[in-house]
Design a protein around this motif. Sequence first.
Motif, short mmCIF file in Angstrom:
data_model
loop_
_atom_site.label_atom_id
_atom_site.label_comp_id
_atom_site.label_asym_id
_atom_site.label_seq_id
_atom_site.Cartn_x
_atom_site.Cartn_y
_atom_site.Cartn_z
N ILE A 1 36.56 35.25 42.10
CA ILE A 1 37.10 33.89 41.94
C ILE A 1 38.44 33.90 41.19
O ILE A 1 38.53 33.44 40.03
CB ILE A 1 36.09 32.92 41.26
CG1 ILE A 1 34.66 33.21 41.70
CG2 ILE A 1 36.51 31.47 41.49
CD1 ILE A 1 34.04 32.30 42.68
N PRO A 2 39.47 34.40 41.84
CA PRO A 2 40.80 34.42 41.20
C PRO A 2 41.24 33.03 40.74
O PRO A 2 41.94 32.92 39.72
CB PRO A 2 41.73 34.95 42.31
CG PRO A 2 40.87 35.45 43.38
CD PRO A 2 39.48 34.97 43.20
N THR B 1 41.62 38.41 37.00
CA THR B 1 42.78 39.28 37.26
C THR B 1 42.34 40.75 37.15
O THR B 1 41.30 41.05 36.56
CB THR B 1 43.90 39.07 36.21
OG1 THR B 1 43.45 39.63 34.96
CG2 THR B 1 44.26 37.62 36.02
N PRO B 2 43.16 41.66 37.67
CA PRO B 2 42.82 43.09 37.55
C PRO B 2 43.26 43.68 36.21
O PRO B 2 43.32 44.90 36.07
CB PRO B 2 43.59 43.72 38.70
CG PRO B 2 44.73 42.80 38.97
CD PRO B 2 44.36 41.43 38.50
N PHE B 3 43.53 42.82 35.22
CA PHE B 3 44.10 43.29 33.96
C PHE B 3 43.32 44.46 33.35
O PHE B 3 43.91 45.47 32.94
CB PHE B 3 44.15 42.12 32.96
CG PHE B 3 44.81 42.48 31.67
CD1 PHE B 3 46.18 42.37 31.51
CD2 PHE B 3 44.05 42.92 30.58
CE1 PHE B 3 46.79 42.71 30.31
CE2 PHE B 3 44.65 43.26 29.38
CZ PHE B 3 46.02 43.15 29.24
N GLY B 4 42.03 44.32 33.30
CA GLY B 4 41.20 45.35 32.65
C GLY B 4 41.34 46.71 33.33
O GLY B 4 41.39 47.75 32.66
N TYR B 5 41.41 46.69 34.65
CA TYR B 5 41.54 47.95 35.39
C TYR B 5 42.92 48.55 35.14
O TYR B 5 43.08 49.77 35.06
CB TYR B 5 41.33 47.73 36.89
CG TYR B 5 40.09 46.93 37.21
CD1 TYR B 5 38.83 47.32 36.74
CD2 TYR B 5 40.16 45.76 37.96
CE1 TYR B 5 37.70 46.59 37.03
CE2 TYR B 5 39.03 45.02 38.25
CZ TYR B 5 37.80 45.42 37.78
OH TYR B 5 36.68 44.69 38.05
N GLN B 6 43.92 47.66 35.02
CA GLN B 6 45.29 48.16 34.77
C GLN B 6 45.38 48.83 33.40
O GLN B 6 46.04 49.85 33.24
CB GLN B 6 46.29 47.00 34.88
CG GLN B 6 46.49 46.56 36.32
CD GLN B 6 47.08 45.16 36.44
OE1 GLN B 6 47.27 44.46 35.44
NE2 GLN B 6 47.36 44.74 37.67
N GLU C 1 32.67 37.81 52.35
CA GLU C 1 33.67 36.75 52.21
C GLU C 1 34.74 37.11 51.17
O GLU C 1 35.70 36.39 51.00
CB GLU C 1 33.00 35.42 51.85
CG GLU C 1 32.33 34.77 53.03
CD GLU C 1 31.88 33.34 52.78
OE1 GLU C 1 32.16 32.79 51.70
OE2 GLU C 1 31.21 32.79 53.66
N GLY C 2 34.51 38.21 50.46
CA GLY C 2 35.54 38.70 49.53
C GLY C 2 35.48 38.02 48.17
O GLY C 2 34.58 37.22 47.89
N TYR C 3 36.45 38.35 47.34
CA TYR C 3 36.43 37.87 45.95
C TYR C 3 36.53 36.35 45.82
O TYR C 3 36.17 35.79 44.80
CB TYR C 3 37.59 38.51 45.17
CG TYR C 3 37.41 40.00 45.00
CD1 TYR C 3 36.34 40.51 44.26
CD2 TYR C 3 38.28 40.91 45.58
CE1 TYR C 3 36.15 41.87 44.11
CE2 TYR C 3 38.11 42.27 45.43
CZ TYR C 3 37.04 42.75 44.70
OH TYR C 3 36.85 44.10 44.54
N ARG C 4 37.01 35.69 46.89
CA ARG C 4 37.19 34.24 46.82
C ARG C 4 35.86 33.54 46.48
O ARG C 4 35.83 32.58 45.72
CB ARG C 4 37.72 33.73 48.16
CG ARG C 4 38.17 32.29 48.18
CD ARG C 4 38.68 31.93 49.58
NE ARG C 4 37.66 32.11 50.61
CZ ARG C 4 36.70 31.24 50.89
NH1 ARG C 4 36.64 30.11 50.23
NH2 ARG C 4 35.81 31.48 51.83
N THR C 5 34.76 34.06 47.05
CA THR C 5 33.47 33.40 46.81
C THR C 5 32.45 34.33 46.12
O THR C 5 31.32 33.92 45.91
CB THR C 5 32.85 32.91 48.14
OG1 THR C 5 32.70 34.05 49.00
CG2 THR C 5 33.71 31.88 48.83
#
Length: 390
Positions: free
Chosen positions: A162-163, A168-173, A328-332
């Motif tokens: 749910i962007p 966000t991908p902050f943690g992975y970065q 359905e991906g990260y959207r849902t």
Amino acid sequence: MDDVIIIGAGASGLMCAIEAGKRGRKVRVIDHANKAGKKILMSGGGRCNFTNYTIEAENYISQNPHFCKSALSRYSQWDFLAMVEHYKIPYHERSHGQLFCDCSAKDILNMLLTECRKYKVKIQLNCPVDKLEKTDNGFSLTTSMGELSTQSLVIATGGLSIPKMGATPFGYQVAEQFAMNIIPTKAGLVPLTWQDVDKKQFAGLSGIAIPASVSYKNGYFAENILFTHRGLSGPAILQISSYWQPGETLLINLLPNINIIEWLKNKRQQSLKNNLGTLLAELLPKKLLKALVDQSLLQQSVSNCSDQQIEAVTQQLQQWTIKPNATEGYRTAEVTVGGVDCDEISSKTMASKSIPGLYFIGEVLDVTGWLGGYNFQWAWSSGWCAGQFV
Ligand code: FDA
């Protein structure tokens, strides 16, 4: 200089802040969103399924299935429940031991924020982090509110689902910045979509919900499935989606609670004139039967059915194999499967084994719970553990 900065004012970050605050640490939580705990508020349809009566390592998916055990046992569902009860938050149990608020998820968030205030935790919202560096005695952060420095830094920025809610991908970065390994991520607890050919056949079933069992490799869930115009959803599908790999087939039993061969043979013995379609409509919606079972079979009178025909219809209903197109991906999606490799992290403290003073908690780690309160319990447990050491 702060003692502890926690990035992410979600479930795990707030829990960690409370525990560190209790120890007298000077704690600051920062979040780029305009509100703390947004996912808590939207969870469980607004009632927050905050934990489960039965929590086992088996309820979690991770490349390191043992990693979650220590945290879950040191801060268990009973510990969180004790806090909920101390705050007199009314709650109830639903199926499979799932615990929900009676009134609102706000009760859980308010409890956490009250505890944060009690221990003088500073929460700074609307505060994105532009840069983060390791220093001799901790970390320095460049944020929209200026330079900050801290001894301990906790990454509690959750997963990618749910962007719109601020994921966000902050943690992975951050993990990548410090050369830590990441287990590839994918959407979990997410509806699955039809292949084009299946869409033609099944889109008309949209809205039908039935109990079923769904299996894929070592995953097996017996709960409801829901047909949607895009594909399949419902609890059993959401659960299996966390295991499913693209290109692979799911096995679905649409009549998990009945020995259908016996049932049909019994009807045949009674020399019933009804055709198979009419009889099976006692068990499943007609539309669904039409979409799944050969028409000639449905029109066959039960009294004239051969064993082979009974077996064929049974196979079509109890061993329905379907190859979904995608999720359905990260959207849902409710969660992200994969994340920061647990082998990089101490299961006792949640600290990075390679970067002193850096901690990872909650969903950003490669620990993904089943549907049913398991993800929040992981957030509480991992946040609590880090809170004892930061
Ligand atoms: P969480 O997502 O809670 O918090 C992360 C925080 O980091 C957010 O506040 C975000 O704004 C912030 N952040 C992200 N990037 C940042 C950045 N770059 N800079 C600063 N801050 C940043 N689980 C469960 O057990 N029971 C349930 O009922 C539900 N229901 C549910 C419904 C829906 C719709 C979703 C999407 C998810 C659920 N879940 C759930 C899952 C559960 O919400 C989730 O696993 C936990 O909130 C994870 O807690 P974390 O603290 O790890 O992340």
